[in-house]
Design an enzyme around this catalytic site. Structure first.
Site, mmCIF file in Angstrom:
data_model
loop_
_atom_site.group_PDB
_atom_site.id
_atom_site.type_symbol
_atom_site.label_atom_id
_atom_site.label_comp_id
_atom_site.label_asym_id
_atom_site.label_seq_id
_atom_site.Cartn_x
_atom_site.Cartn_y
_atom_site.Cartn_z
ATOM 1 C CE LYS B 80 46.660 80.003 44.452
ATOM 2 N NZ LYS B 80 46.923 78.696 44.211
ATOM 3 C CB SER B 155 47.825 78.586 40.401
ATOM 4 O OG SER B 155 47.371 78.040 41.467
ATOM 5 C CB SER B 179 49.160 75.675 42.760
ATOM 6 O OG SER B 179 48.754 75.772 41.453
#
Lengths: 520, 506, 98
Positions: B80, B155, B179
């Site tokens: 990420k 997210s 997330s």
């Protein structure tokens, strides 16, 4: 936006102020610890390193970086707290103090807020009582807490070189993150006209204490110790500043003067603010609660910024650090490492050494306490140690502009020299010559004495011959002595010493002269 | 020839060890697929072709030389874009950090490198991890491989989409309020939020320090456990890191029988307001747990209804402070205010932060600044911290009745891109079931339990365990996964339409 | 709970150093007012005697030894600086503060 004044404002003479107002002070001292690394990262803390060479993701506030507390800094904070007679928190946290400033990489300072590591202490400060003696004023310590320093900005362009008017600034973050302890006094009341001196005496005593603790370089000129002075005035209702009636008068609005970076400035800045406040109050205006800057060169303060919304620091517990919870054992272990408090130590040494108050003050002022202590420990008498270090050696150090301890003469040398004098091997003037040799790097005292052939003549026959010769040469003086004017012997002793080329024991010569003339 | 990208990470590791294929071939297969599909999915913000292949070749060479290698050596992974990577731009999905190249690696990245896993690239995310849809990325939304018109969750939508679309077998995510878990649920993948402190946060761009936790994204429970073991463990650079051995998650992921295990269904997050298809799959899954030998009890956590409100005070407060460093002074975007000659630092900060942050970030920074400001602290931030205590107590009580808790991971399946962007409050509700775990620091995992009847989109089940008991998540999830795969004849992802077969939305 | 006015939002944005445009203020103020009202629910909970939780795990005394670790090379430190000069970060003029 604040209006700025660069020149001295109207002030009221200090004595005049003191007739009508009672000053109240609060002192905030920031001390940089002398740990090897920063408060929250492993960067080195060397003073004067090339810009931005002691920075890492943590102290540069890079995305993702996290702080880890320096163990040594916590221990130093606890030791400082204990030395200031504080209570040590059994559990406390760090907090974030949020405000934007380019020299603060994260735009928050990791500090402590309502849970300081140390609180509720005091420091007894000695100061002149104005009548040749000393008085003790107890300075209340509200708290001592841990935090981190900011970077340093260099302002380029503009006309003054100060922040205002600069076109841009260049920032070096080497200092960012260096451990700081902020020591905050309670509002100091009851000092009256001695307030400025007490402010200075407090900062000086604090500096001695921190030095004795070995936790900081305490160099005000390098910024490793910095003082902010809060000053306010209130109506004077009693001639005794410590009276109950005076204490009942509410405090006035205060100003916070920053950038007070020498002992002398502490006294001057407090005095200046007192006189400026009085003038403002006399003009019928209220005091603006604001930050002010002290200017060492001109001896005035100027307005910084008013306290405002910008001071909404939005403190909250630092989530990236866990609480600090010193155990009682930790605290007691650290308490056992505390040095004797400087004042108590001075008292003890003065009693041990039998110095008068005046002699002791000279020793302290000469910064010779430690070296005398070492010299006595090496075998010298306290009187001799004091005589050499605050006399001959202090004079020479002074004229050469160096520290008395930096001239190559050690406490062991001085003790050895004193031993030679007491053993009767050297007289006073010979000892001075030996010291010359030691200072010149010719070796230790005994070595120098041997090399230079300096030694009292121990042959009584030579001394007797010299005495007889001198008496024969000065029959008039001899007669006076025979008539009982013993003090006249001095003149003959001088002659004998001359005959002996200085290498005689004057006391022995005197005894011999008196014996020969039948007055012993 | 088999499509290498369809294998599980565990099978990839076995194949590499057995010499069935090389890491270079495996990595190249992923890079090829990324090249082909990423323009559609926008799952990756950065692809490190050279770096990934270099690692792969080095692993192949080491293996050929007979060196002993870590288990996942040569298995590629996506990271990420919230974790710092030396030499690869790291933006956290924000314009503010466009082009910023970190001079240091996050601890988890160091561990991936030590495990000799080729890093394929950096995955898309909502800006600074604020969002539940990845629509709040400054670099455009990521699309859900199940339906390109839908969100992949957030997210961490880039990581979940990459794993679901076989653009990576494994990915790193971060979970502040869901997330990792919510994107896993809406993409039919597995994601774990470990116990707070179980994985180092050092070098991972902070959203809310007391809530953030890093974890694995994968297609199977065992794969998630493999990656969990690589990144977890004590880190002296993170003061909140737990100094204890990693829970035995890998061992637990071999569990096939739940006899004697007490499973608690949390009443407050398993009913009202949840989509019918989500509830149906959840209830079936609970029946399957019973069939596996578990004893199912209902538990109540009465303060969970305040969790959202507390979370939307604590997160913005911490975020407002964490994001203060983006001020245009040392790195990142610097713009001057319009029409100002020789602007001050203060003006440049204000203009840069206005230009560099998106709306959702600004909303939360302002909300957090307000919640901490003088006069409001006690009513907002202070009170939220108390609610946090009550939520932790609810968990304590629940865990005295059950070994693990379960709920649907998210109240709905993937919604359409654009549906919730105008209404921040509706979007916040996506995390209603995941947020309590972050507030209390307990671990949670989401695994697929089928697709909803009404839309054919995947549904996730969330398992929660007491702090530091992460292995319980894997035990429950592994047993349930095995049973469901057997019943379905394969993983739920097999039912997803291929990306290639779908029309690309305008 | 008190409502959040447009002026409040402007003031808080200033504290947060975000120079919002007028249009942004219009848009955000309404949303924030609604959100603030909603998060205010936390005050429905009777929690006077409940201690606040700042950290999810009860860890204490995590420290590191006072040992120097390598710093960044100065080029690395300054690499991302929007402007640098004399090995320092160059920033716009600093106004009005100490």
């Amino acid at each position: 936006m604040s209006t700025r004044t660069r020149t001295a404002e109207t002030v009221v003479p200090f004595e005049e102020v003191m007739r009508r107002f009672d000053p109240v002070m609060g002192l905030e001292v920031h001390v940089e610890l002398n740990t090897a690394t920063k408060m929250f990262c492993g960067c080195a803390t060397e003073f004067g390193a090339e810009p931005n060479t002691q920075v890492c993701p943590v102290c540069l506030g890079l995305p993702g970086a996290l702080p880890v507390v320096n163990h040594a800094a916590v221990e130093s904070a606890i030791r400082i707290g204990l030395a200031l007679n504080c209570e040590i928190a059994s559990w406390c946290r760090f907090a974030r103090k949020n405000y934007f400033y380019p020299d603060m990489p994260k735009n928050f300072q990791t500090s402590q807020y309502d849970e300081p590591i140390a609180f509720g202490g005091y420091l007894d400060v000695e100061h002149d009582d104005g009548a040749g003696g000393t008085e003790v004023f107890r300075v209340g310590i509200e708290r001592a807490h841990m935090e981190e320093d900011t970077g340093k900005s260099l302002h380029v362009g503009g006309s003054t070189g100060r922040i205002h008017g600069a076109d841009y600034s260049l920032v070096d973050y080497n200092r960012a993150g260096i451990p700081l302890i902020e020591i905050v006094t309670t509002p100091l009341t009851g000092a009256g006209e001695r307030a400025p001196e007490i402010a200075k005496a407090y900062v000086s005593a604090l500096r001695d204490l921190l030095k004795a603790l070995g936790v900081s370089d305490v160099r005000m000129e390098q910024g490793s110790m910095r003082c902010d002075a809060n000053v306010s005035l209130r109506a004077k209702v009693s001639d005794d500043p410590a009276s109950v009636e005076q204490a009942a008068v509410p405090l006035g609005t205060r100003t916070e003067t920053k950038n007070v970076n020498s002992l002398r400035s502490v006294e001057r800045a407090v005095r200046y603010e007192i006189t400026r406040h009085a003038a403002v109050l006399d003009s019928g205006s209220p005091i603006t609660q604001e930050t002010r800057h002290w200017h060492e060169d001109t001896g005035v303060t100027t307005s910084g910024r008013p306290k405002s919304d910008a001071d909404d620091y939005r403190y909250f517990p630092e989530p990236d650090l866990v609480p600090v919870a010193p155990t009682r054992e930790d605290v007691e272990r650290l308490r056992a490492t505390l040095p004797e408090p400087p004042q108590e130590r001075r008292k003890r040494l003065q009693a041990d050494w039998g110095y008068s108050d005046l002699e002791m003050r000279d020793v302290v002022n000469a910064g010779a306490l430690e070296v005398i202590e070492d010299t006595v420990a090496a075998g010298a008498t306290p009187a001799a140690a004091r005589k050499w270090w605050t006399g001959e050696l202090a004079r020479r150090a002074n004229s050469e502009g160096v520290e008395v301890t930096a001239m190559g003469v050690t406490p062991a040398h001085v003790a050895e020299l004193d031993g030679l004098v007491r053993d009767g091997r050297l007289n006073d003037s010979m000892a001075r010559q030996v010291l010359e040799g030691v200072l010149a790097g010719e070796g230790g005292p005994a070595e120098v004495a041997d090399a230079r052939g300096l030694e009292l003549v121990q042959d009584d026959g030579a001394l007797e011959a010299a005495v007889d010769k001198v008496i024969a040469a000065h029959p008039d003086v001899a007669d006076k002595i025979r008539d009982g004017k013993v003090q006249a012997a001095g003149a003959l002793i001088g002659q004998v010493m001359k005959e002996m080329r200085g290498q005689a024991d004057a006391a022995k010569a005197r005894a011999l002269i008196l014996e020969r003339l039948g007055v012993s | 020839m088999t499509d290498l990208t369809r294998l599980t990470a565990a099978r990839m590791a076995e194949g590499l060890a057995a010499g069935d294929f090389t890491s270079e071939a495996l990595t190249q297969a992923h890079l090829d697929r990324i090249e082909r599909l990423n323009p559609v999915l926008n799952a990756y913000l950065q692809v490190d072709t050279e770096g990934a292949l270099a690692t792969a070749r080095a692993v192949d060479a080491a293996r050929a030389a007979g060196e002993s290698l870590p288990r996942l050596a040569g298995v590629p992974v996506a990271v990420k874009d919230i974790a710092c990577t030396v030499g690869i731009p790291t933006t956290a999905g924000s314009r503010m950090l466009e082009g910023w190249v970190p001079p240091y690696d996050a601890t988890i990245v160091t561990r991936l490198k030590e495990a000799r896993m080729p890093i394929l690239g950096k995955t898309n995310m909502d800006e600074f991890a604020m969002g539940s849809s990845t629509e709040h990325s400054a670099y455009g939304p990521t699309r859900n491989p199940w339906d390109l018109e839908r969100i992949p969750g957030g997210s961490g939508g880039g990581s979940s989409a990459a794993v679901a679309a076989y653009l990576a077998p494994l990915a790193i995510g971060s979970d502040t309020g869901g997330s990792i878990r919510q994107p896993a649920a809406v993409t039919g993948t597995v994601g774990t939020k470990p116990t707070y402190g179980g994985v180092s946060r050092y070098g991972v761009i902070a959203l809310a320090s007391s809530l953030d936790q890093i974890g694995p994204c994968a297609r199977t429970v065992a794969d998630a456990a493999l990656l969990h073991e690589v990144v977890a463990g004590h880190d002296p650079m993170d003061s909140t890191s737990i100094d204890a051995p990693v829970p035995p998650v890998l061992e637990a992921s071999a569990t096939r029988d739940l006899t004697g295990l007490r499973v608690g269904v949390v009443r407050e997050i398993s009913g009202e307001g949840f989509q019918a298809g989500v509830l149906a799959r959840f209830e079936e899954a609970v029946e399957e747990l019973k069939a596996l030998g578990a004893e199912v009890v209902e538990v109540s956590c009465p303060h969970f209804r305040y969790a959202m409100a507390a979370y939307y005070l604590i997160l913005p407060s911490e975020a407002s402070s964490n994001l203060a460093r983006y001020d245009a002074m040392r790195y990142g975007l610097r713009v001057g205010p319009d029409g100002v000659d020789s602007p001050s630092a203060e003006q440049v900060m204000g203009a840069s932060r206005d230009a560099g942050f998106g709306d959702e970030v600004k909303r939360r920074i302002i909300l957090g600044t307000y919640a901490l400001s003088s006069g409001y602290y006690d009513a907002y931030y202070g009170q939220a911290q108390k609610v946090r205590t009550l939520i932790a107590r609810d968990f304590e009580a629940a865990f005295s009745q059950a070994d693990v808790l379960v709920s649907p991971t998210a109240p709905t399946t993937a919604f359409r891109i654009g549906d919730q962007t105008e209404d921040p409050m509706t979007m916040y509700l996506n995390d209603i079931a995941t947020i309590p775990a972050n507030l209390a620091g307990v671990p949670g995992l989401s695994l697929p339990v089928g697709v909803a009847d009404e839309d054919g989109l995947p549904v996730g089940l969330q398992v929660l365990a007491p702090a530091t008991e992460d292995q319980r998540l894997y035990a429950v999830a592994a047993a349930l996964e095995e049973r469901l795969h057997t019943a379905w004849g394969g993983p739920v992802l097999d039912r997803a339409p291929t990306v290639e077969s779908q029309e690309v939305p305008a | 709970m008190s409502a959040l006015s447009r002026d409040d939002v402007a003031h808080v944005a200033m504290l947060a150093r975000i120079q919002l445009s007028e249009a942004e203020l219009d848009r955000l103020a309404g949303q924030l007012d609604q959100i603030v009202g909603w998060v205010g629910q936390v005050n429905e909970v009777a929690a006077a005697d409940v201690p606040p939780t700042s950290h999810p795990l009860p860890l204490t005394n995590v420290t590191r030894p006072d040992e120097v670790r390598p710093s960044l090379a100065v080029e690395q430190a300054l690499a991302a600086a929007p402007m640098a000069q004399e090995q320092r970060f160059a920033v716009p003029r600093i106004l009005d503060e100490d």
